[in-house]
Design a protein around this motif. Structure first.
Motif, PDB file in Angstrom:
ATOM      1  N   PRO A 144       0.829  -1.212   0.000  1.00  0.00           N
ATOM      2  CA  PRO A 144       0.000   0.000   0.000  1.00  0.00           C
ATOM      3  C   PRO A 144       0.861   1.258   0.000  1.00  0.00           C
ATOM      4  N   LYS A 145       0.320   2.313  -0.572  1.00  0.00           N
ATOM      5  CA  LYS A 145       1.021   3.599  -0.566  1.00  0.00           C
ATOM      6  C   LYS A 145       0.710   4.357   0.711  1.00  0.00           C
ATOM      7  N   MET A 146       1.526   5.360   0.976  1.00  0.00           N
ATOM      8  CA  MET A 146       1.291   6.208   2.142  1.00  0.00           C
ATOM      9  C   MET A 146       1.678   7.640   1.816  1.00  0.00           C
ATOM     10  N   VAL A 147       1.089   8.574   2.523  1.00  0.00           N
ATOM     11  CA  VAL A 147       1.435   9.985   2.380  1.00  0.00           C
ATOM     12  C   VAL A 147       2.396  10.354   3.509  1.00  0.00           C
ATOM     13  N   ASN A 148       3.533  10.936   3.131  1.00  0.00           N
ATOM     14  CA  ASN A 148       4.516  11.377   4.118  1.00  0.00           C
ATOM     15  C   ASN A 148       4.026  12.692   4.714  1.00  0.00           C
ATOM     16  N   MET A 149       3.336  12.593   5.839  1.00  0.00           N
ATOM     17  CA  MET A 149       2.677  13.760   6.430  1.00  0.00           C
ATOM     18  C   MET A 149       3.663  14.793   6.961  1.00  0.00           C
ATOM     19  N   TRP A 150       4.901  14.359   7.252  1.00  0.00           N
ATOM     20  CA  TRP A 150       5.854  15.273   7.866  1.00  0.00           C
ATOM     21  C   TRP A 150       6.705  16.020   6.851  1.00  0.00           C
ATOM     22  N   TRP A 151       7.027  15.377   5.737  1.00  0.00           N
ATOM     23  CA  TRP A 151       8.040  15.944   4.852  1.00  0.00           C
ATOM     24  C   TRP A 151       7.533  16.069   3.423  1.00  0.00           C
ATOM     25  N   GLY A 152       6.835  17.172   3.177  1.00  0.00           N
ATOM     26  CA  GLY A 152       6.443  17.523   1.814  1.00  0.00           C
ATOM     27  C   GLY A 152       5.109  16.982   1.359  1.00  0.00           C
ATOM     28  N   GLY A 153       4.464  16.128   2.151  1.00  0.00           N
ATOM     29  CA  GLY A 153       3.174  15.594   1.766  1.00  0.00           C
ATOM     30  C   GLY A 153       3.199  14.716   0.526  1.00  0.00           C
ATOM     31  N   VAL A 154       4.375  14.151   0.219  1.00  0.00           N
ATOM     32  CA  VAL A 154       4.499  13.318  -0.972  1.00  0.00           C
ATOM     33  C   VAL A 154       3.942  11.927  -0.702  1.00  0.00           C
ATOM     34  N   THR A 155       3.528  11.261  -1.777  1.00  0.00           N
ATOM     35  CA  THR A 155       3.040   9.891  -1.672  1.00  0.00           C
ATOM     36  C   THR A 155       4.184   8.921  -1.917  1.00  0.00           C
ATOM     37  N   GLU A 156       4.374   7.980  -0.992  1.00  0.00           N
ATOM     38  CA  GLU A 156       5.429   6.976  -1.111  1.00  0.00           C
ATOM     39  C   GLU A 156       4.806   5.612  -1.365  1.00  0.00           C
ATOM     40  N   ASP A 157       5.506   4.793  -2.142  1.00  0.00           N
ATOM     41  CA  ASP A 157       4.948   3.481  -2.502  1.00  0.00           C
ATOM     42  C   ASP A 157       5.471   2.338  -1.640  1.00  0.00           C
ATOM     43  N   ASN A 158       6.245   2.671  -0.614  1.00  0.00           N
ATOM     44  CA  ASN A 158       6.781   1.658   0.315  1.00  0.00           C
ATOM     45  C   ASN A 158       7.678   0.624  -0.368  1.00  0.00           C
ATOM     46  N   SER A 159       8.249   0.984  -1.516  1.00  0.00           N
ATOM     47  CA  SER A 159       9.128   0.029  -2.208  1.00  0.00           C
ATOM     48  C   SER A 159      10.455  -0.162  -1.487  1.00  0.00           C
ATOM     49  N   PHE A 160      10.837   0.796  -0.636  1.00  0.00           N
ATOM     50  CA  PHE A 160      12.018   0.639   0.211  1.00  0.00           C
ATOM     51  C   PHE A 160      11.534   0.366   1.625  1.00  0.00           C
ATOM     52  N   GLY A 161      11.722  -0.882   2.075  1.00  0.00           N
ATOM     53  CA  GLY A 161      11.217  -1.267   3.386  1.00  0.00           C
ATOM     54  C   GLY A 161      12.262  -1.982   4.222  1.00  0.00           C
ATOM     55  N   THR A 162      11.794  -2.772   5.156  1.00  0.00           N
ATOM     56  CA  THR A 162      12.663  -3.418   6.138  1.00  0.00           C
ATOM     57  C   THR A 162      13.760  -4.253   5.491  1.00  0.00           C
ATOM     58  N   HIS A 163      13.409  -5.112   4.543  1.00  0.00           N
ATOM     59  CA  HIS A 163      14.406  -5.964   3.889  1.00  0.00           C
ATOM     60  C   HIS A 163      15.449  -5.112   3.170  1.00  0.00           C
ATOM     61  N   ASP A 164      14.974  -4.097   2.463  1.00  0.00           N
ATOM     62  CA  ASP A 164      15.886  -3.252   1.687  1.00  0.00           C
ATOM     63  C   ASP A 164      16.887  -2.553   2.595  1.00  0.00           C
ATOM     64  N   PHE A 165      16.388  -2.025   3.709  1.00  0.00           N
ATOM     65  CA  PHE A 165      17.272  -1.313   4.627  1.00  0.00           C
ATOM     66  C   PHE A 165      18.265  -2.246   5.307  1.00  0.00           C
ATOM     67  N   LEU A 166      17.776  -3.349   5.834  1.00  0.00           N
ATOM     68  CA  LEU A 166      18.662  -4.244   6.572  1.00  0.00           C
ATOM     69  C   LEU A 166      19.677  -4.916   5.647  1.00  0.00           C
ATOM     70  N   ASP A 167      19.281  -5.215   4.420  1.00  0.00           N
ATOM     71  CA  ASP A 167      20.240  -5.762   3.458  1.00  0.00           C
ATOM     72  C   ASP A 167      21.297  -4.729   3.096  1.00  0.00           C
ATOM     73  N   LEU A 168      20.894  -3.459   2.985  1.00  0.00           N
ATOM     74  CA  LEU A 168      21.864  -2.387   2.719  1.00  0.00           C
ATOM     75  C   LEU A 168      22.881  -2.308   3.857  1.00  0.00           C
ATOM     76  N   CYS A 169      22.412  -2.375   5.089  1.00  0.00           N
ATOM     77  CA  CYS A 169      23.333  -2.322   6.235  1.00  0.00           C
ATOM     78  C   CYS A 169      24.351  -3.450   6.172  1.00  0.00           C
ATOM     79  N   GLU A 170      23.913  -4.638   5.771  1.00  0.00           N
ATOM     80  CA  GLU A 170      24.847  -5.752   5.628  1.00  0.00           C
ATOM     81  C   GLU A 170      25.887  -5.447   4.551  1.00  0.00           C
ATOM     82  N   ARG A 171      25.460  -4.844   3.460  1.00  0.00           N
ATOM     83  CA  ARG A 171      26.399  -4.566   2.356  1.00  0.00           C
ATOM     84  C   ARG A 171      27.457  -3.547   2.745  1.00  0.00           C
ATOM     85  N   ILE A 172      27.109  -2.569   3.559  1.00  0.00           N
ATOM     86  CA  ILE A 172      28.087  -1.534   3.903  1.00  0.00           C
ATOM     87  C   ILE A 172      28.782  -1.825   5.229  1.00  0.00           C
ATOM     88  N   GLY A 173      28.400  -2.911   5.901  1.00  0.00           N
ATOM     89  CA  GLY A 173      29.049  -3.276   7.160  1.00  0.00           C
ATOM     90  C   GLY A 173      28.618  -2.450   8.339  1.00  0.00           C
TER      91      GLY A 173
END
Length: 513
Positions: free
Chosen positions: A109-138
């Motif tokens: 589902p999409k969401m509206v970023n109520m705090w920063w600019g009122g833009v609509t986000e599609d949630n394509s960057f989520g928990t897996h994406d973030f935690l996998d990124l942390c693993e890649r950069i150590g």
């Protein structure tokens, strides 16, 4: 003390010498570790930090990426030795529903970023994406939990989803979404800015809320949680006192503190480029207040926790200015100049010197927002002066703090005074000595004499970040205008170092035996 003024043209910048800075280092008395997590960073769903900054989408063929995250950003963060990365906010954290950011991306589902600019986000960057990124950069992930609008069960489920090895409903859901082994996330923020965007709570109310949420955040076999309470802003000492008094200490590992070097919250914050010396001095005054606030909050914490078991975590800090002309005001995009380099050098020296209590911090923010270390524009990417200072200073990570005595002349402007030169020093595991120096003076260079006591060293090398103008910066047309250079202007004889540090510059010296 009588000042001696002398101008010397040295190529790219002019030296104006003033009274001498004197430093004494007791190299054999290093007992306190400078926790590497002091050098942490912050990635919020804000402006172009995530989308269009770090994350460009998995189907992007224009910009080289790994699972949608820019390869050039991944490489830069690896070289920076980022110890931890805080996500998803900030204010955004207390509006974020983590379950909307897992599973097939086309069904999220999409969401509206109520705090920063009122833009609509599609949630394509989520928990897996973030935690996998942390693993890649150590980097260790630092997850900020939703206490403002989320339920106790939401946060408890998130902990189970990322940490439970198997058998729990959330662990099985994680496996269905493609991740067999848990990430074992240890760093958790229990809400963010609860006194403001995190719920406008009182300290007493938040203390009870913290106790409730923290109770249901369970350790797992390989992840003992490190729970960080939503702490004060600036000099809100009553907030810290209430938390330290009302939250059982076995339930809390850290208390947060936020402080930005900002001219004003009510009026103009001033430009990131083309600022006046009046604006510069005020920014430096705010940067130096970090030392005052850490001392104030530490004194309160010492009253309740004299053994310093609970850490002070400064998980938001940096310079905050008006956005660049023509950009979305809610995206907080600002240029990064030598002023920011000096803020970074000064602030990191303060953190290092308070290493007994300060054991974590997060610069705001990592890409395209506030005092960013990286700026991007479509295919282009550049490293800011702040990035270079953070890279120079990473020699202090997990090194032992060397006690010092420093006497510095003042930077004076319109009848007001600030200490001009700050410094911190450490010894690494190999016995090498690292000394960082920052001169905030707008016009004057300073002669520095460093006396080494306790041990003998035979070799010295150095790096410097300096430029001809205070608002010099890297641009996409000139991405390497400001870069780290070798510094050879140090004399070393019989345990005494002598050098001159230019105005608004940062130097790191490395000594070996």
């Amino acid at each position: 003390m009588k000042k001696i003024i002398l101008s010397i043209l040295t190529g790219c910048f002019t030296l104006t010498l003033s009274a001498q800075t004197k430093i004494t280092l007791n190299t054999d008395l290093a007992k306190t570790k400078i926790n590497k997590h002091i050098y942490g960073h912050f990635a919020e769903h804000l402006g172009r930090c995530i989308y269009g900054g770090m994350y460009v989408g998995e189907g992007n063929t224009k910009i080289p990426n790994t699972a949608g995250v820019r390869n050039d950003v991944i490489q830069a963060l690896k070289e920076l030795k980022v110890p931890n990365l805080r996500w998803p906010g900030g204010c955004f954290a207390d509006a974020y529903q983590w379950k909307d950011g897992i599973g097939p991306k086309d069904k999220r589902p999409k969401m509206v970023n109520m705090w920063w600019g009122g833009v609509t986000e599609d949630n394509s960057f989520g928990t897996h994406d973030f935690l996998d990124l942390c693993e890649r950069i150590g980097a260790e992930p630092y997850l900020a939990g939703n206490v403002g609008s989320g339920t106790v069960k939401d946060l408890s489920d998130w902990v189970s989803y990322v940490n439970h090895p198997g058998g729990s409903p959330m662990a099985e859901l994680r496996k269905q979404n493609g991740r067999q082994n848990p990430w074992n996330v240890k760093l958790w923020g229990v809400g963010n800015e609860a006194w403001g965007c995190g719920g406008n709570m009182t300290a007493e109310y938040y203390s009870n809320i913290y106790r409730q949420y923290a109770t249901f955040m369970s350790d797992s076999k390989d992840a003992k949680l490190y729970k960080i309470a939503s702490g004060a802003s600036d000099g809100q000492y009553d907030w810290t006192e209430t938390l330290m008094k009302n939250i059982p200490h076995h339930m809390m590992d850290g208390v947060a503190l936020h402080h930005y070097s900002v001219l004003s919250w009510k009026e103009t914050k001033g430009p990131a480029v083309g600022f006046t010396e009046t604006q510069y001095f005020k920014t430096m005054d705010e940067a130096w207040k970090m030392d005052e606030f850490i001392k104030g909050h530490s004194t309160i914490m010492d009253k309740y926790d004299p053994q310093k078991k609970i850490a002070l975590i400064v998980d938001e800090w940096g310079g905050w200015y008006d956005v660049e002309q023509g950009t979305n005001p809610g995206f907080l995009y600002q240029q990064n100049t030598m002023r920011d380099a000096v803020i970074a050098g000064l602030t990191l020296n303060i953190f290092n010197n308070h290493a007994e209590r300060v054991r974590g911090a997060n610069l705001a923010q990592i890409v395209n927002v506030l005092q960013a270390v990286i700026l991007t524009n479509e295919e282009k990417m550049l490293l800011t002066p702040t990035y270079h200072v953070m890279k120079m200073y990473n020699v202090h990570q997990d090194a032992m703090l060397v006690p010092m005595n420093i006497e510095s002349p003042n930077y004076e402007f319109n009848g007001k005074k600030l200490t001009a030169v700050s410094s911190s020093a450490s010894k690494d595991a190999s016995g090498n000595l690292n000394i960082s120096l920052t001169n905030i003076d707008y016009t004057k260079s300073h002669e520095v004499t460093i006396n080494l006591r306790g041990e003998d060293f035979s070799k010295v090398s150095g790096k410097i970040l300096a430029s001809s103008k205070i608002d010099d910066h890297n641009s996409f047309e000139q991405p390497n205008k400001i870069a780290i250079k070798d510094f050879s202007g140090v004399k070393f004889e019989k345990g005494v170092l002598k050098l001159t540090i230019p105005a608004f510059s940062v130097i790191v010296l490395n000594l070996s035996k």
